[in-house]
Motif scaffolding. Structure first.
Motif, PDB file in Angstrom:
ATOM      1  N   HIS A  35       0.838  -1.193   0.000  1.00 33.21           N
ATOM      2  CA  HIS A  35       0.000   0.000   0.000  1.00 33.21           C
ATOM      3  C   HIS A  35       0.873   1.243   0.000  1.00 33.21           C
ATOM      4  O   HIS A  35       2.043   1.205   0.373  1.00 33.21           O
ATOM      5  N   ARG A  36       0.287   2.359  -0.384  1.00 39.23           N
ATOM      6  CA  ARG A  36       1.006   3.624  -0.432  1.00 39.23           C
ATOM      7  C   ARG A  36       1.229   4.163   0.985  1.00 39.23           C
ATOM      8  O   ARG A  36       0.532   3.796   1.919  1.00 39.23           O
ATOM      9  N   ILE A  37       2.182   5.063   1.104  1.00 39.36           N
ATOM     10  CA  ILE A  37       2.492   5.649   2.398  1.00 39.36           C
ATOM     11  C   ILE A  37       1.305   6.433   2.940  1.00 39.36           C
ATOM     12  O   ILE A  37       1.077   6.485   4.153  1.00 39.36           O
ATOM     13  N   VAL A  38       0.513   7.030   2.067  1.00 40.62           N
ATOM     14  CA  VAL A  38      -0.677   7.769   2.501  1.00 40.62           C
ATOM     15  C   VAL A  38      -1.651   6.818   3.197  1.00 40.62           C
ATOM     16  O   VAL A  38      -2.214   7.148   4.250  1.00 40.62           O
ATOM     17  N   ASP A  39      -1.840   5.632   2.628  1.00 46.13           N
ATOM     18  CA  ASP A  39      -2.732   4.641   3.234  1.00 46.13           C
ATOM     19  C   ASP A  39      -2.183   4.156   4.575  1.00 46.13           C
ATOM     20  O   ASP A  39      -2.938   3.982   5.530  1.00 46.13           O
ATOM     21  N   ARG A  40      -0.873   3.933   4.625  1.00 42.64           N
ATOM     22  CA  ARG A  40      -0.252   3.490   5.881  1.00 42.64           C
ATOM     23  C   ARG A  40      -0.412   4.537   6.972  1.00 42.64           C
ATOM     24  O   ARG A  40      -0.735   4.216   8.118  1.00 42.64           O
ATOM     25  N   ASN A  41      -0.178   5.792   6.637  1.00 43.76           N
ATOM     26  CA  ASN A  41      -0.300   6.854   7.630  1.00 43.76           C
ATOM     27  C   ASN A  41      -1.730   7.002   8.128  1.00 43.76           C
ATOM     28  O   ASN A  41      -1.959   7.228   9.318  1.00 43.76           O
ATOM     29  N   LEU A  42      -2.703   6.882   7.238  1.00 39.60           N
ATOM     30  CA  LEU A  42      -4.096   6.958   7.652  1.00 39.60           C
ATOM     31  C   LEU A  42      -4.440   5.835   8.626  1.00 39.60           C
ATOM     32  O   LEU A  42      -5.051   6.065   9.677  1.00 39.60           O
ATOM     33  N   LEU A  43      -4.019   4.620   8.303  1.00 35.72           N
ATOM     34  CA  LEU A  43      -4.277   3.479   9.185  1.00 35.72           C
ATOM     35  C   LEU A  43      -3.572   3.660  10.527  1.00 35.72           C
ATOM     36  O   LEU A  43      -4.153   3.404  11.581  1.00 35.72           O
ATOM     37  N   LYS A  44      -2.345   4.132  10.478  1.00 33.14           N
ATOM     38  CA  LYS A  44      -1.592   4.353  11.712  1.00 33.14           C
ATOM     39  C   LYS A  44      -2.267   5.404  12.587  1.00 33.14           C
ATOM     40  O   LYS A  44      -2.376   5.242  13.809  1.00 33.14           O
ATOM     41  N   ARG A  45      -2.755   6.480  11.980  1.00 33.93           N
ATOM     42  CA  ARG A  45      -3.449   7.520  12.746  1.00 33.93           C
ATOM     43  C   ARG A  45      -4.744   7.001  13.355  1.00 33.93           C
ATOM     44  O   ARG A  45      -5.086   7.344  14.490  1.00 33.93           O
ATOM     45  N   ARG A  46      -5.469   6.176  12.620  1.00 30.24           N
ATOM     46  CA  ARG A  46      -6.707   5.594  13.152  1.00 30.24           C
ATOM     47  C   ARG A  46      -6.420   4.719  14.363  1.00 30.24           C
ATOM     48  O   ARG A  46      -7.088   4.827  15.398  1.00 30.24           O
ATOM     49  N   ILE A  47      -5.441   3.841  14.244  1.00 29.91           N
ATOM     50  CA  ILE A  47      -5.111   2.933  15.352  1.00 29.91           C
ATOM     51  C   ILE A  47      -4.591   3.728  16.548  1.00 29.91           C
ATOM     52  O   ILE A  47      -4.947   3.457  17.692  1.00 29.91           O
ATOM     53  N   ARG A  48      -3.758   4.721  16.302  1.00 31.52           N
ATOM     54  CA  ARG A  48      -3.219   5.537  17.389  1.00 31.52           C
ATOM     55  C   ARG A  48      -4.343   6.264  18.134  1.00 31.52           C
ATOM     56  O   ARG A  48      -4.347   6.340  19.365  1.00 31.52           O
ATOM     57  N   GLU A  49      -5.317   6.779  17.409  1.00 28.70           N
ATOM     58  CA  GLU A  49      -6.432   7.491  18.042  1.00 28.70           C
ATOM     59  C   GLU A  49      -7.276   6.546  18.891  1.00 28.70           C
ATOM     60  O   GLU A  49      -7.670   6.892  20.009  1.00 28.70           O
ATOM     61  N   VAL A  50      -7.553   5.360  18.380  1.00 27.67           N
ATOM     62  CA  VAL A  50      -8.314   4.382  19.177  1.00 27.67           C
ATOM     63  C   VAL A  50      -7.522   4.018  20.428  1.00 27.67           C
ATOM     64  O   VAL A  50      -8.084   3.917  21.523  1.00 27.67           O
ATOM     65  N   GLY A  51      -6.228   3.841  20.279  1.00 25.08           N
ATOM     66  CA  GLY A  51      -5.397   3.538  21.442  1.00 25.08           C
ATOM     67  C   GLY A  51      -5.405   4.655  22.460  1.00 25.08           C
ATOM     68  O   GLY A  51      -5.513   4.417  23.667  1.00 25.08           O
ATOM     69  N   ARG A  52      -5.320   5.888  22.003  1.00 22.91           N
ATOM     70  CA  ARG A  52      -5.279   7.042  22.905  1.00 22.91           C
ATOM     71  C   ARG A  52      -6.601   7.260  23.622  1.00 22.91           C
ATOM     72  O   ARG A  52      -6.635   7.551  24.821  1.00 22.91           O
ATOM     73  N   VAL A  53      -7.709   7.076  22.904  1.00 20.22           N
ATOM     74  CA  VAL A  53      -9.020   7.396  23.467  1.00 20.22           C
ATOM     75  C   VAL A  53      -9.656   6.222  24.213  1.00 20.22           C
ATOM     76  O   VAL A  53     -10.355   6.426  25.202  1.00 20.22           O
ATOM     77  N   HIS A  54      -9.400   5.000  23.771  1.00 21.39           N
ATOM     78  CA  HIS A  54     -10.107   3.854  24.335  1.00 21.39           C
ATOM     79  C   HIS A  54      -9.204   2.858  25.075  1.00 21.39           C
ATOM     80  O   HIS A  54      -9.535   2.429  26.174  1.00 21.39           O
ATOM     81  N   VAL A  55      -8.086   2.484  24.471  1.00 22.66           N
ATOM     82  CA  VAL A  55      -7.253   1.419  25.054  1.00 22.66           C
ATOM     83  C   VAL A  55      -6.505   1.904  26.287  1.00 22.66           C
ATOM     84  O   VAL A  55      -6.607   1.302  27.366  1.00 22.66           O
ATOM     85  N   LEU A  56      -5.743   2.974  26.164  1.00 25.75           N
ATOM     86  CA  LEU A  56      -4.936   3.435  27.296  1.00 25.75           C
ATOM     87  C   LEU A  56      -5.773   3.850  28.507  1.00 25.75           C
ATOM     88  O   LEU A  56      -5.423   3.485  29.637  1.00 25.75           O
ATOM     89  N   PRO A  57      -6.885   4.582  28.339  1.00 27.73           N
ATOM     90  CA  PRO A  57      -7.695   4.888  29.523  1.00 27.73           C
ATOM     91  C   PRO A  57      -8.250   3.640  30.212  1.00 27.73           C
ATOM     92  O   PRO A  57      -8.326   3.578  31.435  1.00 27.73           O
ATOM     93  N   ARG A  58      -8.603   2.623  29.425  1.00 32.74           N
ATOM     94  CA  ARG A  58      -9.130   1.383  30.016  1.00 32.74           C
ATOM     95  C   ARG A  58      -8.043   0.647  30.781  1.00 32.74           C
ATOM     96  O   ARG A  58      -8.292   0.105  31.866  1.00 32.74           O
ATOM     97  N   LEU A  59      -6.822   0.617  30.251  1.00 33.84           N
ATOM     98  CA  LEU A  59      -5.713  -0.014  30.976  1.00 33.84           C
ATOM     99  C   LEU A  59      -5.400   0.756  32.253  1.00 33.84           C
ATOM    100  O   LEU A  59      -5.110   0.161  33.291  1.00 33.84           O
TER     101      LEU A  59
END
Length: 101
Positions: A35-59
């Motif tokens: 995949h292109r770097i644009v697609d990778r960055n979008l996926l990375k930003r999505r996962i990072r946001e879910v981690g920041r908002v949902h995963v880390l507070p739950r841990l």
């Protein structure tokens, strides 16, 4: 990724293990999978946001000191933000409710 335990979802592999430091940490791996770097960055930003908002507070709420590594599978590029969020929330709840990780 060789140590600890792994939970596999339809879009992600989530590895977790007791942290050598006294706090939790989150790592994200997004391979190219042709995949292109644009697609990778979008996926990375999505996962990072879910981690920041949902995963880390739950841990933090559960008081767990574990390392979580999220590795995107090729199917993750076609996933929506909500699909990724639901999968990571389910895995996080499983980790937090399990006493023997």
């Amino acid at each position: 990724m060789r140590r600890g335990k792994r939970k596999r979802t339809s879009h992600l592999d989530v590895f977790f293990e007791t942290s050598p430091v006294s706090r939790f940490r989150l790592g994200i791996v997004v391979p190219k999978h042709r995949h292109r770097i644009v697609d990778r960055n979008l996926l990375k930003r999505r996962i990072r946001e879910v981690g920041r908002v949902h995963v880390l507070p739950r841990l933090r709420q559960a008081g767990l000191a574990i390392d979580v590594l999220i590795r995107a599978r090729p199917e993750a590029y076609r996933a929506t933000f909500d699909e990724l969020r639901l999968e990571l929330q389910e895995v996080t709840e499983g980790i937090c409710s399990s006493a023997s990780y």
